[in-house]
Design an enzyme around this catalytic site. Structure first.
Site, PDB file in Angstrom:
ATOM      1  N   GLU A 179      -6.880   5.517   1.670  1.00 54.87           N
ATOM      2  CA  GLU A 179      -7.003   6.004   0.304  1.00 54.87           C
ATOM      3  C   GLU A 179      -8.135   7.025   0.186  1.00 54.87           C
ATOM      4  OE1 GLU A 179      -6.230   2.717  -2.091  1.00 54.87           O
ATOM      5  OE2 GLU A 179      -7.257   3.516  -3.838  1.00 54.87           O
TER       6      GLU A 179
ATOM      7  N   GLU B  29      -9.715 -12.982   2.731  1.00 56.69           N
ATOM      8  CA  GLU B  29      -8.363 -12.816   2.198  1.00 56.69           C
ATOM      9  C   GLU B  29      -7.590 -14.127   2.113  1.00 56.69           C
ATOM     10  OE1 GLU B  29      -6.246  -9.508   3.959  1.00 56.69           O
ATOM     11  OE2 GLU B  29      -4.438  -9.961   2.815  1.00 56.69           O
TER      12      GLU B  29
ATOM     13  N   ARG C 208      -2.798   0.994  -6.543  1.00 52.39           N
ATOM     14  CA  ARG C 208      -1.823   0.974  -5.445  1.00 52.39           C
ATOM     15  C   ARG C 208      -0.437   0.542  -5.900  1.00 52.39           C
ATOM     16  NH1 ARG C 208      -5.817  -1.551  -0.795  1.00 52.39           N
ATOM     17  NH2 ARG C 208      -6.906   0.406  -0.495  1.00 52.39           N
TER      18      ARG C 208
ATOM     19  N   HIS D 155       0.871  -1.184   0.000  1.00 55.45           N
ATOM     20  CA  HIS D 155       0.000   0.000   0.000  1.00 55.45           C
ATOM     21  C   HIS D 155       0.899   1.222   0.000  1.00 55.45           C
ATOM     22  CE1 HIS D 155      -2.906   3.005   1.150  1.00 55.45           C
ATOM     23  NE2 HIS D 155      -3.889   2.119   0.993  1.00 55.45           N
TER      24      HIS D 155
ATOM     25  N   GLY E  48     -11.216  -0.870  -1.430  1.00 56.82           N
ATOM     26  CA  GLY E  48     -12.668  -1.043  -1.312  1.00 56.82           C
ATOM     27  C   GLY E  48     -13.147  -2.402  -1.775  1.00 56.82           C
TER      28      GLY E  48
ATOM     29  N   ALA F 235     -11.646  -5.329  -0.826  1.00 53.18           N
ATOM     30  CA  ALA F 235     -11.455  -6.374   0.189  1.00 53.18           C
ATOM     31  C   ALA F 235     -12.696  -6.493   1.055  1.00 53.18           C
ATOM     32  CB  ALA F 235     -10.242  -6.060   1.056  1.00 53.18           C
ATOM     33  N   VAL F 236     -13.266  -5.358   1.442  1.00 57.91           N
ATOM     34  CA  VAL F 236     -14.474  -5.413   2.272  1.00 57.91           C
ATOM     35  C   VAL F 236     -15.617  -6.031   1.457  1.00 57.91           C
ATOM     36  CG1 VAL F 236     -16.159  -4.062   3.568  1.00 57.91           C
ATOM     37  CG2 VAL F 236     -13.743  -3.532   3.778  1.00 57.91           C
TER      38      VAL F 236
ATOM     39  N   ARG G 115      -5.064  -5.605  -5.749  1.00 60.07           N
ATOM     40  CA  ARG G 115      -6.429  -5.404  -5.242  1.00 60.07           C
ATOM     41  C   ARG G 115      -6.770  -3.920  -5.197  1.00 60.07           C
ATOM     42  NH1 ARG G 115      -8.558  -3.748  -0.813  1.00 60.07           N
ATOM     43  NH2 ARG G 115      -6.770  -4.101   0.570  1.00 60.07           N
TER      44      ARG G 115
ATOM     45  N   ARG H 257      -6.911  10.592  -0.337  1.00 59.68           N
ATOM     46  CA  ARG H 257      -6.658  10.986  -1.737  1.00 59.68           C
ATOM     47  C   ARG H 257      -7.984  11.043  -2.491  1.00 59.68           C
ATOM     48  NH1 ARG H 257      -3.226   6.514  -3.545  1.00 59.68           N
ATOM     49  NH2 ARG H 257      -3.522   5.669  -1.473  1.00 59.68           N
TER      50      ARG H 257
ATOM     51  N   HIS I 284       0.540  -4.911   2.436  1.00 57.93           N
ATOM     52  CA  HIS I 284      -0.841  -4.598   2.803  1.00 57.93           C
ATOM     53  C   HIS I 284      -1.827  -5.737   2.566  1.00 57.93           C
ATOM     54  CE1 HIS I 284      -4.238  -2.156   3.696  1.00 57.93           C
ATOM     55  NE2 HIS I 284      -4.732  -2.227   2.480  1.00 57.93           N
ATOM     56  N   HIS I 285      -1.680  -6.425   1.464  1.00 55.69           N
ATOM     57  CA  HIS I 285      -2.718  -7.422   1.142  1.00 55.69           C
ATOM     58  C   HIS I 285      -2.089  -8.553   0.349  1.00 55.69           C
ATOM     59  CE1 HIS I 285      -7.050  -8.399   0.556  1.00 55.69           C
ATOM     60  NE2 HIS I 285      -6.582  -9.056  -0.486  1.00 55.69           N
TER      61      HIS I 285
HETATM   62  P1  ADP Z   1     -10.931 -11.378   6.436  1.00 52.49           P
HETATM   63  O1  ADP Z   1     -10.767  -9.959   6.026  1.00 52.49           O
HETATM   64  O2  ADP Z   1     -10.685 -12.321   5.328  1.00 52.49           O
HETATM   65  O3  ADP Z   1     -12.181 -11.644   7.193  1.00 52.49           O
HETATM   66  P2  ADP Z   1      -9.330 -10.881   8.802  1.00 52.49           P
HETATM   67  O4  ADP Z   1      -7.885 -10.707   8.836  1.00 52.49           O
HETATM   68  O5  ADP Z   1     -10.186  -9.676   9.042  1.00 52.49           O
HETATM   69  O6  ADP Z   1      -9.714 -11.613   7.445  1.00 52.49           O
HETATM   70  O7  ADP Z   1      -9.745 -11.948   9.904  1.00 52.49           O
HETATM   71  C1  ADP Z   1      -9.146 -13.207  10.009  1.00 52.49           C
HETATM   72  C2  ADP Z   1      -9.168 -13.623  11.467  1.00 52.49           C
HETATM   73  O8  ADP Z   1      -8.776 -14.981  11.569  1.00 52.49           O
HETATM   74  C3  ADP Z   1      -8.192 -12.843  12.335  1.00 52.49           C
HETATM   75  O9  ADP Z   1      -8.900 -12.297  13.432  1.00 52.49           O
HETATM   76  C4  ADP Z   1      -7.171 -13.882  12.791  1.00 52.49           C
HETATM   77  O10 ADP Z   1      -6.677 -13.631  14.090  1.00 52.49           O
HETATM   78  C5  ADP Z   1      -7.986 -15.156  12.753  1.00 52.49           C
HETATM   79  N1  ADP Z   1      -7.189 -16.371  12.597  1.00 52.49           N
HETATM   80  C6  ADP Z   1      -6.145 -16.578  11.770  1.00 52.49           C
HETATM   81  N2  ADP Z   1      -5.692 -17.849  11.883  1.00 52.49           N
HETATM   82  C7  ADP Z   1      -6.479 -18.477  12.808  1.00 52.49           C
HETATM   83  C8  ADP Z   1      -6.535 -19.791  13.360  1.00 52.49           C
HETATM   84  N3  ADP Z   1      -5.707 -20.758  12.968  1.00 52.49           N
HETATM   85  N4  ADP Z   1      -7.461 -20.079  14.303  1.00 52.49           N
HETATM   86  C9  ADP Z   1      -8.350 -19.116  14.709  1.00 52.49           C
HETATM   87  N5  ADP Z   1      -8.346 -17.849  14.222  1.00 52.49           N
HETATM   88  C10 ADP Z   1      -7.443 -17.530  13.271  1.00 52.49           C
END
Ligand code: ADP
Length: 930
Positions: free
Chosen positions: A731, A888, A755, A718, A901, A903-904, A898, A734, A858-859
């Site tokens: 972002e 993700e 990006r 990013h 906007g 990812a959400v 990516r 901007r 970032h992603h």
């Molecule tokens: P997405 O945007 O795809 O929903 P996030 O990063 O917001 O992904 O959320 C993924 C969540 O999964 C995080 O809170 C992370 O701590 C949790 N996580 C990752 N690996 C594990 C695991 N092995 N067991 C339980 N939780 C996990």
């Protein structure tokens, strides 16, 4: 039973002759529960009836005086005589119970929502939009229309009198029309209704005069007239407190029964004069004229105990209004008068019993009070349990006592070093937890860390005991239908969806708090052809969204998934809105040609709003449980079917939990430097914007089952990351019109490029870093800037030249850059860098702001392969039965880059799909197993 010697119980006679029996009134609060035409619904009558009785008065929520005045859905109207009959029922219900009934009246002016007024242009003192992204441009009222508007307020007062109300409150606050006439920001008129401070008081005074005239004509003695005001505006120009005192003095000289502060805390200090810590009420009492102080004044905001109410009176308020707590407890007034503390918590099973209309139940401030009482549902293994908490003050032993049905006691052996504050904070939290019979209560102000630790420990005990009880009852054999791994946006959405389809769901989250990296999402959620775009007149197409995402992804996207993504995006926006998560404001991100990034109405960052909204929905689903500080370490399958997951708890316990399916939503791997460098060696040493849980463990879990991966080397950096804290500068800044300049004071790229391209240019600069520069207007329109300022990232100066000085940059160069950019904005023509979007407004409103930024990891676009049903595919593209993934952790949708906007959008869209598919799979499997 009331205590007569409390000042709260002392009656107050108003100048109209009416006597209020004590000092407590219910604050006017929007319920959004009116009928579609603004008339009264039966549930509203019951809502007010239940809350009346002991209170001196109930101030009923604001009613619009003209049909182009509603400012929110479900608003009540008093714009025609047909509305009188319904309002009469509310007045009668309140009065029968023994309280005075006062009705607040208003007009939204430039805050009116075009959708609610048949697509018409809102009216206002001047054609100046509310300075928030996406607010409509109003039409200025002609002088004749202003006089008509005064008359409409008069007619509304007449109707309130006929409906049987004891009084009206003129709503001169909350940025609605009456305030707009007084505001130098909203009122730029040069006729008799504007131009000078004195002329700006004329509309409020005219409304008061007509209200008094109607009262004399139709009501006679004893009719109450109050006036509500917002003490300040933060806009420039805007109402300052001294202006307010001037207006209030004039109103008081004309005669009225009370004045009513609109604030979130009775003892709040100035929003503008931040060096003055005095509560505004103290300033009001010292600086207000004798005439002003002869009028009773109502305070409001956060009062939940008799002690707090009395303290408010000591500062000079004559009356105290109670808001949120009166929604939670219909007998709020009796509780306060008898010395009890009001709970800011509502049992999730009590909506009907408490007569809380459904739209109000889902209102964010109310939904935040709703507590899932399923933990208290008669299912504990009774006993006394100990937990040790580590605190700065030493180790503390917490003892939790549970009966079969309830949390009955909570105590703590204080460390010897514990001070009085520590002990008082604990006692405060203890009473909140016991009262709510749940650990999910608000933290004690000033002791957040301590509160969170206690809450977590209590939740752990309750959960373990509930599990123990299930085992004893043999209920555990059934296991779960779906285990969701990860509680970010994808996991929470999937859990809600699966549970709404009848599945029994367990969410397992390895971090102490739910939300994952989604909590950090800032800019918004992309979608084309949505209802919110239509409302704002934005013409967009899914096809264009598809093309631009594919182009942004360098053509590497999985086109089948991408097609499903754009098709379902508007449905996902609707799904969120149906779950109380309304993304109605719209902006733009790099690589898109149209405003399609949906964010909360107040233009704040999307992540926190989304996660808390999803969590509220999770809490309301009795079939969803959540375990935090627990990692899923293995998924077990037998004969091609998922049977269980192994989890490791915070106490290092290893458990097997039976389940029929899993949804892996573990996020990306940006916070796993070894993995990042394995796929992209040149990213060694880069900071990451991600939370520490983004380690890619879900990829390993699924690979062990034979899942395929795709695009693992596609890792996005990013461009705008504050390097000392790895904090992402959204972002949206901007997108709101900010520019990027080098240390030489020059722009070097179209800031709205994707990006990857912006990052590459910054890395190519001599300093490998740049400055993002914006002005006061952009600050006002993007709430995230307040966080950047409060975190100390921002350098500020009054002019571009002074800013350059502070940045040790060539002043002439920066001045020329800003001037060139402003010319491009005024002409709305592409500049030399090809920027054609987000040319919002010239950067010409000081002060000016700069943040030093450079790229960060970032992603991770790559990840597990899935199909459009979110089924995980193996190396031969075959689905693994009962195994789903979303968010993700999945690869392919975003290709080589990516778009902001997306990812959400991805997590909500594919979270829903995964929840549906898992529930469907479980149903089919259950049928087969019968
Ligand atoms: P997405 O945007 O795809 O929903 P996030 O990063 O917001 O992904 O959320 C993924 C969540 O999964 C995080 O809170 C992370 O701590 C949790 N996580 C990752 N690996 C594990 C695991 N092995 N067991 C339980 N939780 C996990």
């Amino acid at each position: 039973m009331t205590t007569p010697d409390l000042p709260l119980s002392v009656p107050l006679t108003l100048s109209c002759g009416a006597t209020l029996k004590n000092r407590l009134v219910m604050a006017p609060m929007t319920t959004c529960a009116g009928f579609h035409d603004g008339s009264v619904t039966g549930e509203l009558v019951e809502y007010y009836r239940q809350r009346a009785g002991d209170a001196a008065a109930i101030i009923v929520e604001c009613c619009y005086v003209e049909n182009n005045g509603p400012a929110f859905p479900g608003a009540l109207g008093i714009d025609s005589d047909h509305k009188i009959a319904g309002l009469q029922k509310i007045a009668a219900a309140i009065k029968e119970r023994g309280s005075k009934a006062v009705l607040q009246i208003y007009h939204g002016g430039r805050m009116s929502e075009p959708l609610l007024i048949g697509g018409r242009q809102p009216v206002a003192p001047s054609a100046v939009a509310m300075p928030r992204e996406g607010m409509p441009l109003p039409r200025a009222l002609s002088a004749e229309e202003v006089s008509d508007m005064v008359e409409k307020f008069g007619q509304a007062v007449r109707r309130a009198i006929i409906a049987g109300f004891d009084g009206v409150e003129l709503h001169g606050a909350n940025t609605y029309l009456i305030q707009q006439f007084f505001s130098p920001h909203a009122n730029r008129r040069e006729d008799e209704w504007g131009g000078s401070l004195e002329k700006r008081t004329r509309f409020p005074l005219a409304v008061l005069a007509v209200a008094r005239k109607m009262a004399r004509q139709y009501a006679g003695d004893g009719f109450i007239i109050g006036y509500r005001f917002s003490p300040e505006e933060t806009e420039q120009p805007g109402i300052r407190f001294a202006d307010t005192l001037y207006l209030l003095d004039k109103l008081a000289s004309e005669g009225l029964d009370y004045l009513h502060f609109s604030m979130n805390n009775t003892l709040r200090s100035s929003l503008n004069d931040i060096d003055d810590p005095r509560p505004l009420i103290d300033k009001y009492m010292t600086e207000g004229t004798a005439t002003l102080k002869s009028v009773p004044v109502v305070g409001v905001g956060g009062v939940i105990s008799g002690e707090m109410a009395r303290q408010a009176l000591e500062h000079g308020y004559s009356l105290v209004a109670v808001g949120r707590a009166a929604i939670a407890s219909p007998d709020w007034c009796q509780q306060l008068l008898t010395g009890q503390r009001l709970a800011l918590a509502i049992d999730s099973r009590q909506r009907e019993a408490l007569s809380i209309p459904e739209p109000l139940w889902f209102f964010p401030q109310v939904a935040a009070m709703v507590r899932d009482m399923s933990l208290a549902g008669g299912k504990f293994s009774a006993g006394t349990f100990n937990e040790t908490l580590q605190d700065q003050q030493g180790d503390c032993r917490l003892t939790v006592t549970l009966s079969d049905e309830r949390l009955t006691d909570l105590s703590m052996d204080m460390p010897e070093t514990a001070d009085v504050e520590f002990t008082t904070h604990f006692m405060e939290l203890r009473s909140r937890i016991l009262e709510a019979n749940s650990p999910y209560v608000d933290a004690v102000t000033g002791a957040t860390t301590q509160s969170e630790a206690v809450k977590k420990a209590v939740a752990r005990v309750m959960m373990a005991s509930a599990r123990q009880r299930q085992k004893q009852d043999g209920a555990d054999d059934a296991g779960y239908d779906v285990v969701v791994v990860g509680s970010g946006g994808a996991g929470l959405t999937a859990a809600i969806q699966a549970s709404e389809q009848g599945a029994r769901v367990l969410i397992v989250e390895k971090m102490p708090v739910p939300g994952g990296n989604t909590l950090k999402a800032s800019v918004g959620m992309n979608a084309a052809e949505t209802r919110f775009q239509a409302l704002k007149g934005i013409r967009d197409s899914k096809e264009l969204f598809y093309e631009e995402t594919l182009k942004g992804g360098q053509g590497k996207n999985n086109t089948v998934l991408l097609r499903a993504f754009v098709e379902q995006a508007p449905l996902a926006i609707d799904w969120l809105a149906d779950h109380g998560i309304v993304l109605s404001d719209i902006t733009i991100t790099g690589g898109m040609s149209i405003d399609r990034t949906h964010r909360p109405a107040d233009a704040s960052a999307v992540g926190g709003y989304l996660v808390s909204g999803l969590l509220k929905n999770v809490q309301q689903q009795s079939s969803v449980e959540i375990m935090t500080e627990t990692s899923v370490t293995e998924i077990h399958c037998q004969a091609g079917k998922v049977t269980a997951v192994t989890v490791q708890t915070a106490q290092n316990e290893t458990l097997q939990i039976r389940t029929r399916s899993v949804i892996v939503a573990t996020g990306g791997f940006s916070a796993n430097p070894q993995m990042v460098v394995h796929y992209r060696p040149e990213l060694a040493g880069f900071v990451t914007t991600n939370h520490p849980g983004a380690t890619g463990s879900g990829i390993t879990l699924l690979q062990a089952l034979g899942a395929g991966t795709v695009d693992m080397g596609e890792i996005q950096i990013h461009p705008t990351v504050e390097q000392t804290t790895s904090y992402l500068i959204s972002e949206a800044i901007r997108g709101g019109g900010a520019i990027l300049v080098s240390q030489q004071g020059q722009r070097f790229i179209n800031e709205m490029e994707t990006r990857d391209k912006v990052s590459a240019k910054i890395i190519g600069l001599a300093e490998h870093a740049a400055w993002i520069i914006f002005d006061q207007q952009i600050r006002e329109q993007n709430k995230a800037t307040e966080t950047y300022i409060s975190r100390g990232f921002v350098v500020t100066a009054d002019t571009p030249a002074a800013l350059a000085g502070a940045l040790e940059m060539d002043a002439a160069a920066l001045q020329a850059t800003v001037a060139d950019y402003n010319r491009v904005v005024l002409k709305q023509q592409p500049d030399v860098f090809g920027r054609t979007t987000a040319l919002r407004q010239p950067l010409d409103h000081g002060p000016y702001y700069a943040i030093r930024i450079a790229p960060g990891v970032h992603h991770t676009m790559g990840g597990i392969t899935i199909n459009t049903r979110a089924e995980v595919l193996d190396g031969q593209q075959q689905p693994l039965a009962g195994v789903f993934a979303a968010g993700e952790v999945v690869g392919g949708i975003h290709g080589g880059n990516r778009i902001g906007g997306n990812a959400v959008a991805d997590i909500v869209i594919f979270g829903r799909v995964a929840g549906d598919s898992a529930a469907d799979y479980v149903r089919r499997r259950a049928r087969e197993e019968k």
